[in-house]
Scaffold this motif. Structure first.
Motif, PDB file in Angstrom:
ATOM      1  N   LEU A 141      25.228  -6.584  27.158  1.00  0.00           N
ATOM      2  CA  LEU A 141      24.810  -7.172  25.885  1.00  0.00           C
ATOM      3  C   LEU A 141      23.869  -8.356  26.103  1.00  0.00           C
ATOM      4  O   LEU A 141      22.885  -8.524  25.370  1.00  0.00           O
ATOM      5  CB  LEU A 141      26.028  -7.626  25.086  1.00  0.00           C
ATOM      6  CG  LEU A 141      26.703  -6.626  24.163  1.00  0.00           C
ATOM      7  CD1 LEU A 141      27.828  -7.300  23.392  1.00  0.00           C
ATOM      8  CD2 LEU A 141      25.701  -6.014  23.190  1.00  0.00           C
ATOM      9  N   ALA A 142      24.168  -9.181  27.097  1.00  0.00           N
ATOM     10  CA  ALA A 142      23.314 -10.330  27.384  1.00  0.00           C
ATOM     11  C   ALA A 142      21.923  -9.866  27.804  1.00  0.00           C
ATOM     12  O   ALA A 142      20.909 -10.444  27.381  1.00  0.00           O
ATOM     13  CB  ALA A 142      23.943 -11.200  28.472  1.00  0.00           C
ATOM     14  N   ALA A 143      21.874  -8.819  28.606  1.00  0.00           N
ATOM     15  CA  ALA A 143      20.580  -8.281  29.030  1.00  0.00           C
ATOM     16  C   ALA A 143      19.808  -7.719  27.844  1.00  0.00           C
ATOM     17  O   ALA A 143      18.583  -7.869  27.753  1.00  0.00           O
ATOM     18  CB  ALA A 143      20.783  -7.198  30.092  1.00  0.00           C
ATOM     19  N   ALA A 144      20.523  -7.072  26.922  1.00  0.00           N
ATOM     20  CA  ALA A 144      19.874  -6.528  25.729  1.00  0.00           C
ATOM     21  C   ALA A 144      19.334  -7.647  24.842  1.00  0.00           C
ATOM     22  O   ALA A 144      18.240  -7.536  24.272  1.00  0.00           O
ATOM     23  CB  ALA A 144      20.850  -5.654  24.955  1.00  0.00           C
ATOM     24  N   CYS A 145      20.089  -8.730  24.713  1.00  0.00           N
ATOM     25  CA  CYS A 145      19.617  -9.884  23.934  1.00  0.00           C
ATOM     26  C   CYS A 145      18.358 -10.470  24.572  1.00  0.00           C
ATOM     27  O   CYS A 145      17.393 -10.820  23.864  1.00  0.00           O
ATOM     28  CB  CYS A 145      20.710 -10.935  23.822  1.00  0.00           C
ATOM     29  SG  CYS A 145      20.284 -12.356  22.765  1.00  0.00           S
ATOM     30  N   ASP A 146      18.344 -10.546  25.900  1.00  0.00           N
ATOM     31  CA  ASP A 146      17.157 -11.044  26.598  1.00  0.00           C
ATOM     32  C   ASP A 146      15.952 -10.141  26.333  1.00  0.00           C
ATOM     33  O   ASP A 146      14.831 -10.621  26.140  1.00  0.00           O
ATOM     34  CB  ASP A 146      17.421 -11.126  28.102  1.00  0.00           C
ATOM     35  CG  ASP A 146      18.363 -12.252  28.475  1.00  0.00           C
ATOM     36  OD1 ASP A 146      18.581 -13.148  27.629  1.00  0.00           O
ATOM     37  OD2 ASP A 146      18.894 -12.232  29.603  1.00  0.00           O
ATOM     38  N   THR A 204      18.163   4.474   8.844  1.00  0.00           N
ATOM     39  CA  THR A 204      16.835   4.083   8.376  1.00  0.00           C
ATOM     40  C   THR A 204      16.738   2.620   7.982  1.00  0.00           C
ATOM     41  O   THR A 204      15.665   2.155   7.599  1.00  0.00           O
ATOM     42  CB  THR A 204      16.439   4.939   7.154  1.00  0.00           C
ATOM     43  OG1 THR A 204      17.467   4.828   6.159  1.00  0.00           O
ATOM     44  CG2 THR A 204      16.287   6.406   7.548  1.00  0.00           C
ATOM     45  N   SER A 205      17.839   1.876   8.071  1.00  0.00           N
ATOM     46  CA  SER A 205      17.826   0.487   7.598  1.00  0.00           C
ATOM     47  C   SER A 205      17.535  -0.475   8.743  1.00  0.00           C
ATOM     48  O   SER A 205      17.316  -0.070   9.892  1.00  0.00           O
ATOM     49  CB  SER A 205      19.165   0.147   6.946  1.00  0.00           C
ATOM     50  OG  SER A 205      20.163  -0.016   7.929  1.00  0.00           O
ATOM     51  N   SER A 206      17.563  -1.776   8.437  1.00  0.00           N
ATOM     52  CA  SER A 206      17.260  -2.794   9.449  1.00  0.00           C
ATOM     53  C   SER A 206      18.290  -2.821  10.568  1.00  0.00           C
ATOM     54  O   SER A 206      18.053  -3.403  11.625  1.00  0.00           O
ATOM     55  CB  SER A 206      17.170  -4.174   8.798  1.00  0.00           C
ATOM     56  OG  SER A 206      18.429  -4.604   8.323  1.00  0.00           O
ATOM     57  N   SER A 207      19.445  -2.196  10.348  1.00  0.00           N
ATOM     58  CA  SER A 207      20.493  -2.143  11.375  1.00  0.00           C
ATOM     59  C   SER A 207      20.106  -1.275  12.560  1.00  0.00           C
ATOM     60  O   SER A 207      20.717  -1.362  13.624  1.00  0.00           O
ATOM     61  CB  SER A 207      21.789  -1.604  10.765  1.00  0.00           C
ATOM     62  OG  SER A 207      21.577  -0.311  10.213  1.00  0.00           O
ATOM     63  N   GLY A 208      19.107  -0.409  12.386  1.00  0.00           N
ATOM     64  CA  GLY A 208      18.690   0.477  13.461  1.00  0.00           C
ATOM     65  C   GLY A 208      19.559   1.712  13.599  1.00  0.00           C
ATOM     66  O   GLY A 208      20.410   1.995  12.752  1.00  0.00           O
ATOM     67  N   ARG A 209      19.362   2.428  14.684  1.00  0.00           N
ATOM     68  CA  ARG A 209      19.965   3.762  14.847  1.00  0.00           C
ATOM     69  C   ARG A 209      21.335   3.759  15.505  1.00  0.00           C
ATOM     70  O   ARG A 209      22.011   4.796  15.494  1.00  0.00           O
ATOM     71  CB  ARG A 209      19.030   4.635  15.686  1.00  0.00           C
ATOM     72  CG  ARG A 209      17.687   4.930  15.048  1.00  0.00           C
ATOM     73  CD  ARG A 209      16.750   5.593  16.037  1.00  0.00           C
ATOM     74  NE  ARG A 209      16.373   4.658  17.101  1.00  0.00           N
ATOM     75  CZ  ARG A 209      15.733   5.026  18.215  1.00  0.00           C
ATOM     76  NH1 ARG A 209      15.454   6.304  18.424  1.00  0.00           N
ATOM     77  NH2 ARG A 209      15.408   4.114  19.116  1.00  0.00           N
ATOM     78  N   TYR A 210      21.771   2.643  16.073  1.00  0.00           N
ATOM     79  CA  TYR A 210      22.959   2.690  16.929  1.00  0.00           C
ATOM     80  C   TYR A 210      24.188   1.991  16.361  1.00  0.00           C
ATOM     81  O   TYR A 210      25.299   2.235  16.845  1.00  0.00           O
ATOM     82  CB  TYR A 210      22.615   2.105  18.305  1.00  0.00           C
ATOM     83  CG  TYR A 210      21.551   2.887  19.011  1.00  0.00           C
ATOM     84  CD1 TYR A 210      21.839   4.105  19.626  1.00  0.00           C
ATOM     85  CD2 TYR A 210      20.235   2.448  19.015  1.00  0.00           C
ATOM     86  CE1 TYR A 210      20.853   4.841  20.257  1.00  0.00           C
ATOM     87  CE2 TYR A 210      19.232   3.175  19.645  1.00  0.00           C
ATOM     88  CZ  TYR A 210      19.551   4.372  20.257  1.00  0.00           C
ATOM     89  OH  TYR A 210      18.568   5.115  20.876  1.00  0.00           O
ATOM     90  N   ASP A 254      18.074  -1.936  17.580  1.00  0.00           N
ATOM     91  CA  ASP A 254      18.155  -0.747  18.428  1.00  0.00           C
ATOM     92  C   ASP A 254      18.434  -1.128  19.880  1.00  0.00           C
ATOM     93  O   ASP A 254      19.267  -0.510  20.554  1.00  0.00           O
ATOM     94  CB  ASP A 254      16.852   0.052  18.347  1.00  0.00           C
ATOM     95  CG  ASP A 254      16.813   1.017  17.176  1.00  0.00           C
ATOM     96  OD1 ASP A 254      17.858   1.241  16.545  1.00  0.00           O
ATOM     97  OD2 ASP A 254      15.717   1.560  16.895  1.00  0.00           O
ATOM     98  N   THR A 255      17.734  -2.146  20.356  1.00  0.00           N
ATOM     99  CA  THR A 255      17.923  -2.584  21.749  1.00  0.00           C
ATOM    100  C   THR A 255      19.359  -3.044  21.977  1.00  0.00           C
ATOM    101  O   THR A 255      20.010  -2.646  22.960  1.00  0.00           O
ATOM    102  CB  THR A 255      16.948  -3.735  22.073  1.00  0.00           C
ATOM    103  OG1 THR A 255      15.599  -3.270  21.941  1.00  0.00           O
ATOM    104  CG2 THR A 255      17.164  -4.255  23.488  1.00  0.00           C
ATOM    105  N   ILE A 256      19.873  -3.835  21.074  1.00  0.00           N
ATOM    106  CA  ILE A 256      21.217  -4.402  21.245  1.00  0.00           C
ATOM    107  C   ILE A 256      22.293  -3.378  20.909  1.00  0.00           C
ATOM    108  O   ILE A 256      23.295  -3.242  21.614  1.00  0.00           O
ATOM    109  CB  ILE A 256      21.356  -5.666  20.382  1.00  0.00           C
ATOM    110  CG1 ILE A 256      20.402  -6.744  20.901  1.00  0.00           C
ATOM    111  CG2 ILE A 256      22.792  -6.168  20.368  1.00  0.00           C
ATOM    112  CD1 ILE A 256      20.133  -7.860  19.927  1.00  0.00           C
ATOM    113  N   GLY A 257      22.091  -2.624  19.824  1.00  0.00           N
ATOM    114  CA  GLY A 257      23.077  -1.613  19.437  1.00  0.00           C
ATOM    115  C   GLY A 257      23.245  -0.527  20.482  1.00  0.00           C
ATOM    116  O   GLY A 257      24.362  -0.079  20.759  1.00  0.00           O
ATOM    117  N   LYS A 258      22.140  -0.098  21.082  1.00  0.00           N
ATOM    118  CA  LYS A 258      22.223   0.925  22.127  1.00  0.00           C
ATOM    119  C   LYS A 258      23.013   0.418  23.326  1.00  0.00           C
ATOM    120  O   LYS A 258      23.849   1.147  23.887  1.00  0.00           O
ATOM    121  CB  LYS A 258      20.819   1.346  22.556  1.00  0.00           C
ATOM    122  CG  LYS A 258      20.797   2.485  23.574  1.00  0.00           C
ATOM    123  CD  LYS A 258      19.376   2.898  23.902  1.00  0.00           C
ATOM    124  CE  LYS A 258      19.368   4.074  24.879  1.00  0.00           C
ATOM    125  NZ  LYS A 258      17.965   4.482  25.196  1.00  0.00           N
TER     126      LYS A 258
END
Length: 355
Positions: free
Chosen positions: A9-14, A286-292, A343-347
């Motif tokens: 998660l930290a890497a995704a936030c970065d 399709t919303s701002s929450s992304g796909r994941y 998407d980056t963080i949710g995935k």
């Protein structure tokens, strides 16, 4: 949380922060702060923009609907002081007319009252009392409960109704709640201008650049305290609230409301075609929450470039604050930026959960 999950998660936030820095460098965004965490605490926080730090204060715009008005309604419900099925006309004398007699408080919360989304009421109603009355009398765009129309006007009316029900001004009720869970800045403005308070551009109506004054002109006409807009805050303060709500969604009673009330506000509206819950929106691919993020995630966005998403299944929250209205980012641009970050963080959250 396992160390590997936290590291992912930290890497995704970065990674999301690197994308935001690109947006700042290009002039799309003047500044941004992102925070990622779980119910147990902050995993990572990053900032970008000249002269700011993690404690930058942003105009939260419509996050006020969930972090202010929605929390007050949820707390009142949890104390058995609010009846969601009470008629709006019982609290708002100006709410009159055969087309809206049966509208309930839950309809305002779910954006199903039939009121239109926005009207420039500030042009002719320069104070809170007359503006609320004008919002309550506005012609309906649809019959109640036949569609979800995202409505600032509905939350303007709702804020005044909650003042009557809670027997105190809205800002006092919001402050009393928020100080239970955070000591970081999260409050109605105006906020004393400083380098840490991010500007939101020029208001043509007020004829000046805004810094520490609410960007929304209807809210400004109401003195800065409104049900639909007016809160200012930091990512850290919003993260404190998000962790509290994550606990409630996971079945823990909270300092804001008991778990059953937190979950009631996260339940999707029965209105046909609506993704809305009570105050909150729910996640769609399709919303701002992304796909994941999962279908149990709740969230909201703000016109100035802010957003918050909370996913109890992934035990995840993401706070993204920008002042895109002071930069070049259009509504389409910020929608793309939000989706990419989530998407980056949710995935990463989804992958690490299944690892």
């Amino acid at each position: 949380m396992r160390a590997a999950e936290s590291s992912s998660l930290a890497a995704a936030c970065d990674a999301a922060a690197r994308e935001l820095r690109t947006c700042v460098a290009s002039g799309l965004l003047p500044a941004a702060v992102i925070e990622v965490g779980t119910h147990a605490g902050v995993v990572s926080r990053a900032h970008c923009g000249n002269g700011i730090d993690d404690n930058a204060i942003f105009d939260l715009a419509s996050l006020t609907k969930v972090l202010g008005t929605g929390l007050v309604a949820m707390s009142l419900l949890g104390r058995r002081s609010l009846d969601l099925d009470a008629r709006v006309r019982d609290s708002i004398p100006a709410w009159a007319g055969d087309d809206r007699t049966d509208v309930r408080l839950r309809d305002l919360l779910a954006h199903a009252s039939g009121l239109p989304g926005h009207l420039p009421l500030h042009d002719h109603h320069p104070d809170a009392a007359t503006l609320v009355s004008a919002a309550a009398r506005a012609p309906l765009a649809r019959a109640p409960r036949t569609a979800a129309i995202y409505s600032d006007l509905g939350f303007i009316v709702l804020g005044r109704a909650l003042e009557a029900i809670g027997n105190a001004p809205l800002d006092q009720q919001v402050h009393a709640l928020l100080t239970r869970v955070t000591s970081a800045p999260l409050m109605y403005g105006p906020v004393e201008p400083s380098a840490n308070v991010q500007p939101t551009g020029v208001s043509a109506w007020r004829g000046r650049v805004l810094r520490g004054e609410v960007h929304d002109d209807n809210a400004a006409a109401m003195g800065g305290v409104a049900g639909h807009a007016g809160l200012f805050g930091t990512a850290g303060a919003i993260g404190d609230v998000a962790r509290t709500l994550l606990g409630g969604l996971r079945g823990e009673d909270t300092a804001l409301a008991p778990a059953w009330a937190v979950r009631a506000f996260a339940r999707q509206s029965p209105v046909s075609g609506s993704s809305r819950a009570l105050a909150w929106d729910t996640a769609l691919p399709t919303s701002s929450s992304g796909r994941y993020l999962t279908r149990r995630a709740i969230g909201h966005t703000g016109f100035t470039g802010t957003s918050l998403w909370i996913d109890p299944v992934l035990d995840l929250y993401v706070v993204l604050l920008t002042n895109r209205v002071a930069g070049r980012a259009s509504a389409d641009d910020i929608a793309t930026i939000r989706r990419s970050a989530h998407d980056t963080i949710g995935k990463a959250a989804l992958t690490s959960r299944h690892a």
